[in-house]
Design a protein around this motif. Sequence first.
Motif, PDB file in Angstrom:
ATOM      1  N   LEU A 333       0.823  -1.215   0.000  1.00  0.00           N
ATOM      2  CA  LEU A 333       0.000   0.000   0.000  1.00  0.00           C
ATOM      3  C   LEU A 333       0.850   1.254   0.000  1.00  0.00           C
ATOM      4  O   LEU A 333       0.557   2.213  -0.716  1.00  0.00           O
ATOM      5  N   GLU A 334       1.924   1.298   0.732  1.00  0.00           N
ATOM      6  CA  GLU A 334       2.733   2.510   0.826  1.00  0.00           C
ATOM      7  C   GLU A 334       3.396   2.818  -0.516  1.00  0.00           C
ATOM      8  O   GLU A 334       3.452   3.966  -0.953  1.00  0.00           O
ATOM      9  N   THR A 335       3.901   1.770  -1.195  1.00  0.00           N
ATOM     10  CA  THR A 335       4.506   1.973  -2.517  1.00  0.00           C
ATOM     11  C   THR A 335       3.470   2.487  -3.506  1.00  0.00           C
ATOM     12  O   THR A 335       3.749   3.387  -4.323  1.00  0.00           O
ATOM     13  N   ALA A 336       2.247   1.914  -3.397  1.00  0.00           N
ATOM     14  CA  ALA A 336       1.157   2.351  -4.294  1.00  0.00           C
ATOM     15  C   ALA A 336       0.839   3.825  -4.065  1.00  0.00           C
ATOM     16  O   ALA A 336       0.623   4.600  -5.017  1.00  0.00           O
ATOM     17  N   ARG A 337       0.838   4.221  -2.784  1.00  0.00           N
ATOM     18  CA  ARG A 337       0.537   5.626  -2.483  1.00  0.00           C
ATOM     19  C   ARG A 337       1.618   6.533  -3.045  1.00  0.00           C
ATOM     20  O   ARG A 337       1.331   7.599  -3.604  1.00  0.00           O
ATOM     21  N   GLN A 338       2.872   6.160  -2.959  1.00  0.00           N
ATOM     22  CA  GLN A 338       3.958   6.978  -3.478  1.00  0.00           C
ATOM     23  C   GLN A 338       3.908   7.070  -5.013  1.00  0.00           C
ATOM     24  O   GLN A 338       4.129   8.133  -5.601  1.00  0.00           O
ATOM     25  N   GLN A 339       3.588   5.953  -5.641  1.00  0.00           N
ATOM     26  CA  GLN A 339       3.465   5.958  -7.098  1.00  0.00           C
ATOM     27  C   GLN A 339       2.347   6.908  -7.566  1.00  0.00           C
ATOM     28  O   GLN A 339       2.517   7.678  -8.526  1.00  0.00           O
ATOM     29  N   LEU A 340       1.195   6.811  -6.846  1.00  0.00           N
ATOM     30  CA  LEU A 340       0.059   7.667  -7.204  1.00  0.00           C
ATOM     31  C   LEU A 340       0.406   9.138  -6.988  1.00  0.00           C
ATOM     32  O   LEU A 340       0.063   9.989  -7.828  1.00  0.00           O
ATOM     33  N   TYR A 341       1.107   9.448  -5.935  1.00  0.00           N
ATOM     34  CA  TYR A 341       1.462  10.837  -5.646  1.00  0.00           C
ATOM     35  C   TYR A 341       2.345  11.407  -6.754  1.00  0.00           C
ATOM     36  O   TYR A 341       2.143  12.530  -7.223  1.00  0.00           O
ATOM     37  N   LYS A 342       3.322  10.629  -7.226  1.00  0.00           N
ATOM     38  CA  LYS A 342       4.200  11.112  -8.291  1.00  0.00           C
ATOM     39  C   LYS A 342       3.429  11.306  -9.610  1.00  0.00           C
ATOM     40  O   LYS A 342       3.672  12.265 -10.354  1.00  0.00           O
ATOM     41  N   ILE A 343       2.523  10.373  -9.884  1.00  0.00           N
ATOM     42  CA  ILE A 343       1.709  10.512 -11.109  1.00  0.00           C
ATOM     43  C   ILE A 343       0.846  11.769 -11.040  1.00  0.00           C
ATOM     44  O   ILE A 343       0.699  12.501 -12.029  1.00  0.00           O
ATOM     45  N   GLN A 344       0.285  12.059  -9.854  1.00  0.00           N
ATOM     46  CA  GLN A 344      -0.533  13.265  -9.691  1.00  0.00           C
ATOM     47  C   GLN A 344       0.293  14.529  -9.933  1.00  0.00           C
ATOM     48  O   GLN A 344      -0.183  15.499 -10.546  1.00  0.00           O
ATOM     49  N   GLU A 345       1.542  14.532  -9.439  1.00  0.00           N
ATOM     50  CA  GLU A 345       2.408  15.685  -9.664  1.00  0.00           C
ATOM     51  C   GLU A 345       2.700  15.871 -11.154  1.00  0.00           C
ATOM     52  O   GLU A 345       2.640  16.985 -11.696  1.00  0.00           O
ATOM     53  N   LYS A 364     -10.884   8.817 -15.425  1.00  0.00           N
ATOM     54  CA  LYS A 364     -10.019   7.642 -15.340  1.00  0.00           C
ATOM     55  C   LYS A 364      -9.009   7.771 -14.193  1.00  0.00           C
ATOM     56  O   LYS A 364      -8.737   6.812 -13.450  1.00  0.00           O
ATOM     57  N   LEU A 365      -8.435   8.973 -14.032  1.00  0.00           N
ATOM     58  CA  LEU A 365      -7.486   9.170 -12.936  1.00  0.00           C
ATOM     59  C   LEU A 365      -8.185   9.046 -11.589  1.00  0.00           C
ATOM     60  O   LEU A 365      -7.650   8.463 -10.634  1.00  0.00           O
ATOM     61  N   ARG A 366      -9.421   9.560 -11.517  1.00  0.00           N
ATOM     62  CA  ARG A 366     -10.157   9.530 -10.256  1.00  0.00           C
ATOM     63  C   ARG A 366     -10.460   8.089  -9.840  1.00  0.00           C
ATOM     64  O   ARG A 366     -10.411   7.747  -8.643  1.00  0.00           O
ATOM     65  N   SER A 367     -10.732   7.239 -10.807  1.00  0.00           N
ATOM     66  CA  SER A 367     -11.027   5.846 -10.444  1.00  0.00           C
ATOM     67  C   SER A 367      -9.784   5.159  -9.852  1.00  0.00           C
ATOM     68  O   SER A 367      -9.890   4.341  -8.926  1.00  0.00           O
ATOM     69  N   ILE A 368      -8.626   5.510 -10.393  1.00  0.00           N
ATOM     70  CA  ILE A 368      -7.382   4.946  -9.838  1.00  0.00           C
ATOM     71  C   ILE A 368      -7.150   5.492  -8.444  1.00  0.00           C
ATOM     72  O   ILE A 368      -6.758   4.762  -7.512  1.00  0.00           O
ATOM     73  N   GLU A 369      -7.375   6.826  -8.261  1.00  0.00           N
ATOM     74  CA  GLU A 369      -7.209   7.437  -6.929  1.00  0.00           C
ATOM     75  C   GLU A 369      -8.151   6.805  -5.916  1.00  0.00           C
ATOM     76  O   GLU A 369      -7.765   6.551  -4.765  1.00  0.00           O
ATOM     77  N   GLU A 370      -9.373   6.523  -6.307  1.00  0.00           N
ATOM     78  CA  GLU A 370     -10.344   5.927  -5.377  1.00  0.00           C
ATOM     79  C   GLU A 370      -9.952   4.499  -5.000  1.00  0.00           C
ATOM     80  O   GLU A 370     -10.184   4.052  -3.865  1.00  0.00           O
ATOM     81  N   ARG A 371      -9.375   3.794  -5.967  1.00  0.00           N
ATOM     82  CA  ARG A 371      -8.931   2.420  -5.664  1.00  0.00           C
ATOM     83  C   ARG A 371      -7.850   2.432  -4.590  1.00  0.00           C
ATOM     84  O   ARG A 371      -7.891   1.651  -3.619  1.00  0.00           O
ATOM     85  N   VAL A 372      -6.880   3.350  -4.718  1.00  0.00           N
ATOM     86  CA  VAL A 372      -5.820   3.445  -3.710  1.00  0.00           C
ATOM     87  C   VAL A 372      -6.391   3.967  -2.397  1.00  0.00           C
ATOM     88  O   VAL A 372      -6.054   3.457  -1.309  1.00  0.00           O
ATOM     89  N   ARG A 373      -7.277   4.974  -2.462  1.00  0.00           N
ATOM     90  CA  ARG A 373      -7.851   5.552  -1.252  1.00  0.00           C
ATOM     91  C   ARG A 373      -8.700   4.509  -0.510  1.00  0.00           C
ATOM     92  O   ARG A 373      -8.722   4.464   0.732  1.00  0.00           O
TER      93      ARG A 373
END
Length: 441
Positions: A333-345, A364-373
């Motif tokens: 989960l932590e790696t996934a959160r870091q990956q998502l944060y970099k993609i958002q930037e 499409k981006l929101r669905s990925i964010e919701e999956r991680v959230r």
Amino acid sequence: MTEHETTPEATGDSGTGAVVEETRAESSTAPPVPVASDHPDRWGRVDADGTVYVKTADGERVVGSWQAGEPAEGLAHFARRFDDLRTEVELLVTRLSSGAGDPKHALTSAKHVQESLAEAAVVGDLAALAARVEHVLAKAEEGLEAAKAAKDEARAQAGARKLQLVEEAEVLANESTQWKAAGDRLRTILDEWKTIRGVDRKTDEQLWRRFSKARDAFNRRRGSHFADLDRQRGVAKSRKQELVEEAEKLVESDDWGPTAGRYKDLMVEWKAAGRAPKEADDALWQRFRAAQDAFFAKRSEAFSERDAEFSSNAKLKEELLAEAEHIDPSHDLETARQQLYKIQERWDAIGKVPRERVRELEGKLRSIEERVRGAVDAQWRRSDPEAEARVAQFRERVEQFEAQAEKARSAGDKRRAEQAEAQAKQWREWLAAAEQAVASR
């Protein structure tokens, strides 16, 4: 010879036969006049010494002396002179009857003949000729009366027509705003006015004063109108110059939305400004349109460049989405959160995309964010130290409200009992949700 004589060579046949035919065709009211040359001895004689006499109602009268030949020739000579006089009278009758003759001239001629009959050196039926002259005088008088009546009628019609023209001119002067048409009509009225004759001088002068006054009033009103129009056009010209200057200043603006809106406002103000003098109006309009076209051409070029940039951005974001699809929060989960944060930037750094692609790509981006959230929330619920405490707290509140309801029923307070039961029910629902959350960890 005496003063009444003439030589035979001085006279000749004057075409009395044709006049006779005309006389016979004359109205039966005109007394006939015999042709003297047919039977001159019926109307006169020549005595032995050559004296020529004519027979009248008052007796014989000397008309001349004949010494140049036979007495019969002398008598015929004076008879032909009578026929000449008779022909003159018959011509007057014919002209009056046909309407070709001037009654006034006929009256003058007939009076002259009438005055000359008493001493005329002629031989013929003077009584019949005198009656015939009286007939001509009567016809001439009738003709004069008819001419006078016609003249009076023509004068009345001419006066009435001029009055109509004056009244029309006054209406145009006071009411018409069709300046060209009204001005042309007033000129036409004047042209017609000049052709109308026969109005008495006093009436004509009065009508002319009214007509002139109407023309002057129209010219003043028209002049005032165009003077006001010139002033208005001067104001419009100044206002349009201001609008043109502002439009030209806005050409270099790159604040596309507000500037385009301002150009629309300027167009509204342009129309409201009114007409300037034609030449100036056309020139100002060309400047205004040139400025407007220059701005919108510049905006169109900028939008084309922006659209190209936005399309490129959309492709970059599609690539990011493809990369983000590989994020798996179920393993780390932590790696996934870091990956998502970099993609958002990186997503924010790319910038805008075409408007019609925004919802698709953001979704499409929101669905990925919701999956991680969702994975983060689930982990938090599993590790929440307060979850058990909340379950106990909710259970305690349920028990408290149930006890209050039982106590109120025992006391016969139905309303308070119902309130406590409703609160207990709400807390039971919250308790069930909290227990489920704990059980799912």
